[in-house]
Structures are given as C-alpha cells and as structure tokens.
Design an enzyme around this catalytic site. Structure first.
Site, short mmCIF file in Angstrom:
data_model
loop_
_atom_site.label_atom_id
_atom_site.label_comp_id
_atom_site.label_asym_id
_atom_site.label_seq_id
_atom_site.Cartn_x
_atom_site.Cartn_y
_atom_site.Cartn_z
N ASN A 65 0.86 -1.19 -0.03
CA ASN A 65 -0.03 -0.20 0.06
C ASN A 65 0.87 1.30 -0.23
O ASN A 65 1.91 1.14 0.09
CB ASN A 65 -1.05 -0.10 1.25
CG ASN A 65 -2.16 -0.71 0.87
OD1 ASN A 65 -2.73 -0.62 -0.05
ND2 ASN A 65 -2.72 -1.43 2.07
N CYS A 74 -5.18 -7.01 -3.97
CA CYS A 74 -5.57 -5.76 -4.63
C CYS A 74 -6.18 -6.15 -6.05
O CYS A 74 -5.36 -6.63 -6.79
CB CYS A 74 -4.59 -4.76 -4.99
SG CYS A 74 -5.08 -3.36 -5.57
N GLY A 75 -7.35 -6.01 -6.29
CA GLY A 75 -8.03 -6.82 -7.56
C GLY A 75 -7.87 -5.73 -8.64
O GLY A 75 -7.19 -6.39 -9.84
N ASN A 76 -7.61 -4.46 -8.64
CA ASN A 76 -7.33 -3.51 -9.77
C ASN A 76 -5.61 -3.68 -9.79
O ASN A 76 -5.38 -3.65 -10.93
CB ASN A 76 -7.67 -2.07 -9.62
CG ASN A 76 -9.04 -1.78 -9.56
OD1 ASN A 76 -9.80 -2.55 -10.64
ND2 ASN A 76 -9.70 -1.01 -8.93
N ASN A 169 -11.35 -2.25 4.93
CA ASN A 169 -11.75 -1.20 3.98
C ASN A 169 -13.42 -0.97 3.93
O ASN A 169 -13.99 -1.88 4.47
CB ASN A 169 -11.54 -1.81 2.62
CG ASN A 169 -9.96 -1.99 2.48
OD1 ASN A 169 -9.18 -1.31 2.08
ND2 ASN A 169 -9.50 -3.33 2.55
N GLU A 187 -9.95 3.19 1.43
CA GLU A 187 -9.09 1.97 1.54
C GLU A 187 -8.02 2.41 2.79
O GLU A 187 -7.38 3.21 2.82
CB GLU A 187 -8.24 1.99 0.23
CG GLU A 187 -9.05 1.33 -0.81
CD GLU A 187 -8.17 0.61 -2.21
OE1 GLU A 187 -7.22 0.06 -1.65
OE2 GLU A 187 -8.36 1.30 -3.00
N ARG A 188 -7.99 1.31 3.47
CA ARG A 188 -7.02 1.18 4.43
C ARG A 188 -5.56 1.05 3.80
O ARG A 188 -5.30 0.55 2.80
CB ARG A 188 -7.14 0.18 5.51
CG ARG A 188 -6.89 -1.36 4.78
CD ARG A 188 -6.96 -2.67 5.81
NE ARG A 188 -6.57 -3.82 5.40
CZ ARG A 188 -6.39 -4.94 6.01
NH1 ARG A 188 -6.77 -4.69 7.11
NH2 ARG A 188 -6.15 -5.97 5.20
N CYS A 197 -11.70 0.41 -6.29
CA CYS A 197 -11.10 -0.57 -5.39
C CYS A 197 -11.72 -1.94 -5.92
O CYS A 197 -12.92 -1.94 -5.53
CB CYS A 197 -11.41 -0.47 -3.88
SG CYS A 197 -10.87 -1.69 -3.03
N GLY A 198 -10.92 -2.68 -6.72
CA GLY A 198 -11.39 -3.97 -7.10
C GLY A 198 -11.80 -5.15 -6.21
O GLY A 198 -12.82 -5.53 -6.40
N THR A 199 -11.30 -5.12 -4.87
CA THR A 199 -11.85 -6.23 -4.12
C THR A 199 -12.98 -5.50 -3.58
O THR A 199 -13.82 -6.41 -3.12
CB THR A 199 -10.78 -6.31 -2.98
OG1 THR A 199 -10.24 -5.45 -2.60
CG2 THR A 199 -9.44 -7.34 -3.72
#
Length: 259
Positions: A65, A74-76, A169, A187-188, A197-199
């Site tokens: 991060n 992280c999805g994205n 998050n 987002e943390r 944020c993907g996830t």
C-alpha cells in the site's frame, strides 16, 4: 540504486510497477515505498507492485500500500499486473496464471484494453450480516454499507471512522438500476478514498446478491469514481465461484528512480 518502473492505472487506481524477478530490491528498506507513493515528493500512487518469479505460475505479485507496508490482495492491482506481465513478455498469449498473498489467480486480456481477473471463491459462512453493514473478505477485508444517496456521503470522514474502529476497507453502495451499482471506497493503507477498489467492488456485488438487492448471478455493472467495472460470478450451493472482475487498465508512463 537505479530502479526502472512503469506506472499503470486501473479505473483510476494507480500503481508503481517494478520488475523484481532479478531480486534487485531484496536489500532495500521498503519504508522508502511510502516516499515513492507520495504524490508531492515521489512518483505518486495508491500502491507498489513487484513482479517476482514463482516456481509454478507465470509470476508472483507482491503488493504494498502507499503507506509502505505489504498488504492483502488488490483486485485492480492484479489486473494491472496482468497487463504489466504481458508487456514484460512473461507470457506470449493473453492467458496468465499468477499467485498473490491470497492464493492463485487466473487472468486474461480482452479487446479494447479490458482485463479480467478471477478472484478467490467466497463461502457463505465467511459472510457476516451485521445490523448496519455486511462483512466479507474478497482477498482483502471489507465492510459494505448500503446508502440511498452516495453523493452525500462524506467517505473520507465516515470511512475513516469505521476503518480505524474495525481495521477494514469500507464501501458505500447505492443500487441505481437492475444489476447496476455505484460504489465509493475508503481504503486502509492508502487512508483515503480511492477512485476505485477492485476487491471492494467485488465485495459490494456479492453483498448485494446476498441481500437480494440483485437477483441473478450474471454480470453486474459497477460505477466507481474512476470508471466502470464489471463483476460476474456463479453461486453453487453455499459458495460464490467463478468470480471475475473486469475493467480497463492503462500504462500512464515509465521511468527510473534512484533508491
């Protein structure tokens, strides 16, 4: 030490991408990543992704991060890692298999710059229904809160309050049509609202289905501040499977920096 990098963004979620297959960064103090992600004194990004060798997959994705600390999935970032690995020539086709902190992932590159990533399966007993939110882990822990008017939400203030209390998050979700959502995420690790944020988007879609706000396990369109994402999934018995997150990725620029 001179380090080459590329900067990618996936629906506004931006990342510094580094090819670390030769292990150039093994002796680096990773606290410098916080400085590199600083938008005023560094390159500027939501996070840093290292592409490393993996004995059984095309690569291993190591994610940090913008606070400089190694983080959860992280999805994205995973979608951007797929694009980056393709540019590196790690695979010659558009199908990519890689590993991250939450396990194995599969991804593929579509036409027009769209990239899909298969997220981890989610069992129903991993979803917690609470009085004011729903909790689930899609590779990263998320609270999902449904609201009537997402524009009026002070995501920075309210999201930070929940994040500091729960350590997760925080996603605010508004249903705006049949299988269409709007999502804003605090987002943390970034400690701010991000453009996407993907996830978090994945968690928001699964939570929506679990609460019967959407009714068919088909592709769901999600609007974020940074653009559009699509989530598809199948629910078989008590498990959400074949969860795919799809959206655009783009190379912004490339350069080098002395660490």
């Amino acid at each position: 030490m001179k380090i080459d990098f590329l900067k990618y963004q996936g629906t506004g979620n931006d990342f510094i991408m580094i090819d670390n297959r030769e292990k150039k960064l093994t002796k680096v103090n990773f606290s410098c990543f916080k400085r590199l992600c600083n938008r005023h004194f560094g390159i500027g990004a939501d996070g840093i992704i290292l592409i490393q060798n993996d004995p059984n997959k095309d690569f291993y994705m190591k994610y940090y991060n913008s606070d400089g600390k190694e983080s959860s999935m992280c999805g994205n970032g995973g979608r951007c890692a797929i694009s980056f690995s393709k540019k590196l020539g790690i695979t010659k086709n558009n199908k990519i298999y890689f590993r991250a902190i939450d396990g194995n992932h599969y991804g593929y590159i579509q036409n027009k710059g769209l990239v899909s990533i298969k997220m981890i399966d989610i069992k129903k007993n991993m979803i917690k229904l609470c009085s004011q939110h729903i909790y689930l882990n899609t590779g990263s822990p998320h609270n999902v809160i449904f609201v009537d008017n997402i524009k009026k939400i002070d995501v920075q203030k309210k999201g930070r309050e929940i994040r500091l209390k729960k350590g997760v998050n925080v996603n605010f979700v508004e249903l705006i049509g049949k299988n269409i959502l709007k999502v804003r995420t605090y987002e943390r690790g970034v400690e701010n609202e991000t453009l996407s944020c993907g996830t978090g988007v994945t968690a928001s879609v699964i939570a929506s289905y679990e609460l019967k706000k959407i009714y068919k396990d088909q592709q769901v369109l999600v609007y974020t501040l940074g653009g559009k994402l699509w989530v598809s999934f199948k629910k078989e018995k008590n498990t959400y499977q074949k969860i795919y997150l799809t959206g655009s990725t783009k190379l912004i620029f490339e350069g080098w920096i002395n660490i």
